[in-house]
Design a protein around this motif. Structure first.
Motif, PDB file in Angstrom:
ATOM      1  N   VAL A  16     -19.508 -30.525  15.665  1.00  0.00           N
ATOM      2  CA  VAL A  16     -18.726 -31.492  14.878  1.00  0.00           C
ATOM      3  C   VAL A  16     -19.068 -32.945  15.221  1.00  0.00           C
ATOM      4  O   VAL A  16     -18.357 -33.856  14.819  1.00  0.00           O
ATOM      5  CB  VAL A  16     -17.201 -31.267  15.053  1.00  0.00           C
ATOM      6  CG1 VAL A  16     -16.787 -29.940  14.462  1.00  0.00           C
ATOM      7  CG2 VAL A  16     -16.791 -31.353  16.520  1.00  0.00           C
ATOM      8  N   ASP A  17     -20.166 -33.151  15.932  1.00  0.00           N
ATOM      9  CA  ASP A  17     -20.506 -34.513  16.388  1.00  0.00           C
ATOM     10  C   ASP A  17     -21.900 -34.924  15.916  1.00  0.00           C
ATOM     11  O   ASP A  17     -22.766 -35.258  16.708  1.00  0.00           O
ATOM     12  CB  ASP A  17     -20.414 -34.590  17.913  1.00  0.00           C
ATOM     13  CG  ASP A  17     -18.989 -34.387  18.405  1.00  0.00           C
ATOM     14  OD1 ASP A  17     -18.170 -35.287  18.167  1.00  0.00           O
ATOM     15  OD2 ASP A  17     -18.691 -33.326  18.982  1.00  0.00           O
ATOM     16  N   ASP A 105     -21.721 -42.005  19.383  1.00  0.00           N
ATOM     17  CA  ASP A 105     -20.352 -42.050  18.866  1.00  0.00           C
ATOM     18  C   ASP A 105     -19.633 -43.190  19.581  1.00  0.00           C
ATOM     19  O   ASP A 105     -19.404 -43.122  20.794  1.00  0.00           O
ATOM     20  CB  ASP A 105     -19.661 -40.709  19.130  1.00  0.00           C
ATOM     21  CG  ASP A 105     -18.231 -40.668  18.592  1.00  0.00           C
ATOM     22  OD1 ASP A 105     -17.858 -41.573  17.828  1.00  0.00           O
ATOM     23  OD2 ASP A 105     -17.498 -39.730  18.944  1.00  0.00           O
ATOM     24  N   ASP A 128     -16.512 -45.242  14.823  1.00  0.00           N
ATOM     25  CA  ASP A 128     -15.075 -44.973  14.664  1.00  0.00           C
ATOM     26  C   ASP A 128     -14.364 -46.258  14.239  1.00  0.00           C
ATOM     27  O   ASP A 128     -14.193 -47.162  15.055  1.00  0.00           O
ATOM     28  CB  ASP A 128     -14.484 -44.488  15.995  1.00  0.00           C
ATOM     29  CG  ASP A 128     -15.181 -43.238  16.500  1.00  0.00           C
ATOM     30  OD1 ASP A 128     -15.165 -42.237  15.777  1.00  0.00           O
ATOM     31  OD2 ASP A 128     -15.740 -43.268  17.611  1.00  0.00           O
ATOM     32  N   ARG A 165     -16.294 -42.773  10.967  1.00  0.00           N
ATOM     33  CA  ARG A 165     -15.235 -41.829  11.321  1.00  0.00           C
ATOM     34  C   ARG A 165     -13.891 -42.557  11.266  1.00  0.00           C
ATOM     35  O   ARG A 165     -13.761 -43.663  11.787  1.00  0.00           O
ATOM     36  CB  ARG A 165     -15.468 -41.282  12.734  1.00  0.00           C
ATOM     37  CG  ARG A 165     -16.650 -40.341  12.804  1.00  0.00           C
ATOM     38  CD  ARG A 165     -16.798 -39.746  14.178  1.00  0.00           C
ATOM     39  NE  ARG A 165     -17.225 -38.352  14.065  1.00  0.00           N
ATOM     40  CZ  ARG A 165     -17.395 -37.537  15.087  1.00  0.00           C
ATOM     41  NH1 ARG A 165     -17.148 -37.952  16.310  1.00  0.00           N
ATOM     42  NH2 ARG A 165     -17.804 -36.303  14.908  1.00  0.00           N
ATOM     43  N   VAL A 167      -9.632 -41.664  11.636  1.00  0.00           N
ATOM     44  CA  VAL A 167      -8.533 -40.725  11.869  1.00  0.00           C
ATOM     45  C   VAL A 167      -7.340 -41.141  10.995  1.00  0.00           C
ATOM     46  O   VAL A 167      -6.933 -42.310  10.993  1.00  0.00           O
ATOM     47  CB  VAL A 167      -8.113 -40.700  13.354  1.00  0.00           C
ATOM     48  CG1 VAL A 167      -6.962 -39.725  13.569  1.00  0.00           C
ATOM     49  CG2 VAL A 167      -9.302 -40.320  14.228  1.00  0.00           C
ATOM     50  N   GLU A 196     -16.436 -39.512   7.621  1.00  0.00           N
ATOM     51  CA  GLU A 196     -15.746 -38.319   8.115  1.00  0.00           C
ATOM     52  C   GLU A 196     -14.272 -38.681   8.285  1.00  0.00           C
ATOM     53  O   GLU A 196     -13.935 -39.509   9.138  1.00  0.00           O
ATOM     54  CB  GLU A 196     -16.347 -37.871   9.455  1.00  0.00           C
ATOM     55  CG  GLU A 196     -17.753 -37.327   9.315  1.00  0.00           C
ATOM     56  CD  GLU A 196     -18.255 -36.648  10.587  1.00  0.00           C
ATOM     57  OE1 GLU A 196     -18.953 -35.639  10.459  1.00  0.00           O
ATOM     58  OE2 GLU A 196     -17.945 -37.135  11.690  1.00  0.00           O
ATOM     59  N   LEU A 198     -10.783 -37.676   9.488  1.00  0.00           N
ATOM     60  CA  LEU A 198     -10.303 -36.727  10.489  1.00  0.00           C
ATOM     61  C   LEU A 198      -8.775 -36.680  10.486  1.00  0.00           C
ATOM     62  O   LEU A 198      -8.123 -37.712  10.687  1.00  0.00           O
ATOM     63  CB  LEU A 198     -10.808 -37.136  11.876  1.00  0.00           C
ATOM     64  CG  LEU A 198     -12.320 -37.412  11.965  1.00  0.00           C
ATOM     65  CD1 LEU A 198     -12.684 -37.963  13.336  1.00  0.00           C
ATOM     66  CD2 LEU A 198     -13.120 -36.148  11.682  1.00  0.00           C
ATOM     67  N   TYR A 200      -5.105 -36.336  11.776  1.00  0.00           N
ATOM     68  CA  TYR A 200      -4.404 -36.461  13.058  1.00  0.00           C
ATOM     69  C   TYR A 200      -3.889 -35.082  13.500  1.00  0.00           C
ATOM     70  O   TYR A 200      -3.374 -34.301  12.708  1.00  0.00           O
ATOM     71  CB  TYR A 200      -3.217 -37.425  12.914  1.00  0.00           C
ATOM     72  CG  TYR A 200      -2.254 -37.388  14.074  1.00  0.00           C
ATOM     73  CD1 TYR A 200      -2.561 -38.016  15.273  1.00  0.00           C
ATOM     74  CD2 TYR A 200      -1.035 -36.702  13.976  1.00  0.00           C
ATOM     75  CE1 TYR A 200      -1.676 -37.969  16.351  1.00  0.00           C
ATOM     76  CE2 TYR A 200      -0.147 -36.653  15.040  1.00  0.00           C
ATOM     77  CZ  TYR A 200      -0.476 -37.281  16.225  1.00  0.00           C
ATOM     78  OH  TYR A 200       0.395 -37.227  17.283  1.00  0.00           O
ATOM     79  N   HIS A 201      -4.087 -34.769  14.797  1.00  0.00           N
ATOM     80  CA  HIS A 201      -3.545 -33.533  15.359  1.00  0.00           C
ATOM     81  C   HIS A 201      -2.959 -33.829  16.741  1.00  0.00           C
ATOM     82  O   HIS A 201      -3.134 -34.921  17.289  1.00  0.00           O
ATOM     83  CB  HIS A 201      -4.630 -32.444  15.453  1.00  0.00           C
ATOM     84  CG  HIS A 201      -5.781 -32.813  16.354  1.00  0.00           C
ATOM     85  ND1 HIS A 201      -5.682 -32.821  17.730  1.00  0.00           N
ATOM     86  CD2 HIS A 201      -7.053 -33.191  16.059  1.00  0.00           C
ATOM     87  CE1 HIS A 201      -6.842 -33.187  18.255  1.00  0.00           C
ATOM     88  NE2 HIS A 201      -7.691 -33.417  17.264  1.00  0.00           N
ATOM     89  N   LEU A 228      -4.737 -35.083   3.473  1.00  0.00           N
ATOM     90  CA  LEU A 228      -6.171 -35.198   3.773  1.00  0.00           C
ATOM     91  C   LEU A 228      -6.975 -35.148   2.475  1.00  0.00           C
ATOM     92  O   LEU A 228      -7.899 -35.949   2.265  1.00  0.00           O
ATOM     93  CB  LEU A 228      -6.618 -34.083   4.719  1.00  0.00           C
ATOM     94  CG  LEU A 228      -8.105 -34.100   5.105  1.00  0.00           C
ATOM     95  CD1 LEU A 228      -8.479 -35.392   5.840  1.00  0.00           C
ATOM     96  CD2 LEU A 228      -8.458 -32.888   5.968  1.00  0.00           C
ATOM     97  N   LYS A 232      -9.506 -38.025   0.852  1.00  0.00           N
ATOM     98  CA  LYS A 232     -10.890 -37.745   0.432  1.00  0.00           C
ATOM     99  C   LYS A 232     -11.130 -38.201  -1.007  1.00  0.00           C
ATOM    100  O   LYS A 232     -12.184 -38.757  -1.325  1.00  0.00           O
ATOM    101  CB  LYS A 232     -11.182 -36.243   0.571  1.00  0.00           C
ATOM    102  CG  LYS A 232     -11.337 -35.800   2.021  1.00  0.00           C
ATOM    103  CD  LYS A 232     -11.626 -34.311   2.124  1.00  0.00           C
ATOM    104  CE  LYS A 232     -11.858 -33.909   3.581  1.00  0.00           C
ATOM    105  NZ  LYS A 232     -12.085 -32.451   3.731  1.00  0.00           N
TER     106      LYS A 232
END
Length: 242
Positions: A16-17, A105, A128, A165, A167, A196, A198, A200-201, A228, A232
């Protein structure tokens, strides 16, 4: 004296990177304090790194997995890798000599000449961007936004391919107007290949407890699949691959 890297951990099979299967290097130390960070154990640059390696030693470790990562490469993340820019530049140089694709990254917060010199050997940057709201950024990360946007300008100037990236956090960055502004902003850059997004979790919260840290977003629920999908669509409207 040969520079050594302070490395928090290594992952030999990252998916995933960056593109393909990748060897992922997590560097120790970060100047940001993102509210939703899932690697708070990488923050302390003076903390005991699991590994101290020269660029040559790290490359030797990577080469053990060369067949697995042949269609992928190496990604260096953190923490903030550019805190150790001299080590990273030499490591990426050796990777290029060995024919290994390199991805960095970064938050782009460290925008010094030494940090920018790393880009000479970076095949891809995963940048990011936490938010492009200059007032929200310090609340989210404890640092100002300016350097991240300057870093993106430098990537454009140098022609380094970029994946953005971002979030998406309920109540903070899950906001249609803010998402639209970010999509519009990055769409002006020819080096941006995709974004990308991402969700939040809360999977990193146990690390805060283990270190006796207060997790500031404990009341925030993970992002829903619907929100999400909504984000997108906003980016796709601007013609951005997500």
């Amino acid at each position: 004296m040969e520079v050594k890297g302070n490395i928090h951990s290594l992952e030999s099979f990252g998916t995933v990177d960056g593109p393909g299967i990748r060897f992922v290097v997590f560097m120790q130390g970060c100047p940001l304090r993102c509210l939703y960070c899932h690697n708070p154990d990488t923050w302390d640059s003076k903390g005991l790194a699991k590994y101290q390696m020269t660029p040559e030693e790290l490359l030797a470790e990577v080469l053990r997995y060369k067949n697995f990562i042949a269609k992928g490469g190496v990604t260096v993340t953190g923490g903030e890798p550019l805190l150790q820019a001299e080590f990273l530049r030499e490591f990426f140089r050796l990777c290029r000599e060995a024919g290994i694709h390199t991805a960095l990254d970064t938050s782009g917060y460290i925008c010094t000449p030494k940090a920018l010199a790393v880009l000479e050997y970076a095949d891809l940057v995963l940048l990011d961007i936490k938010t492009i709201d200059p007032e929200l950024h310090p609340r989210l990360t404890a640092v100002k936004l300016d350097n991240t946007l300057r870093f993106l300008d430098e990537l454009e100037k140098r022609g380094v391919p970029v994946w953005i990236r971002h979030v998406i956090v309920p109540g903070l960055t899950d906001n249609d107007e803010a998402l639209d502004k970010l999509a519009e902003y990055i769409n002006h850059y020819t080096v941006v290949q995709k974004a990308e997004l991402l969700p939040y979790h809360t999977m990193g919260t146990y690390k805060y407890e283990a270190q006796g840290l207060d997790y500031k977003l404990k009341e925030v629920e993970p992002l829903s699949a619907e929100r999400l999908a909504n984000a997108k669509e906003i980016f796709k409207k601007h013609g951005i691959t997500v």
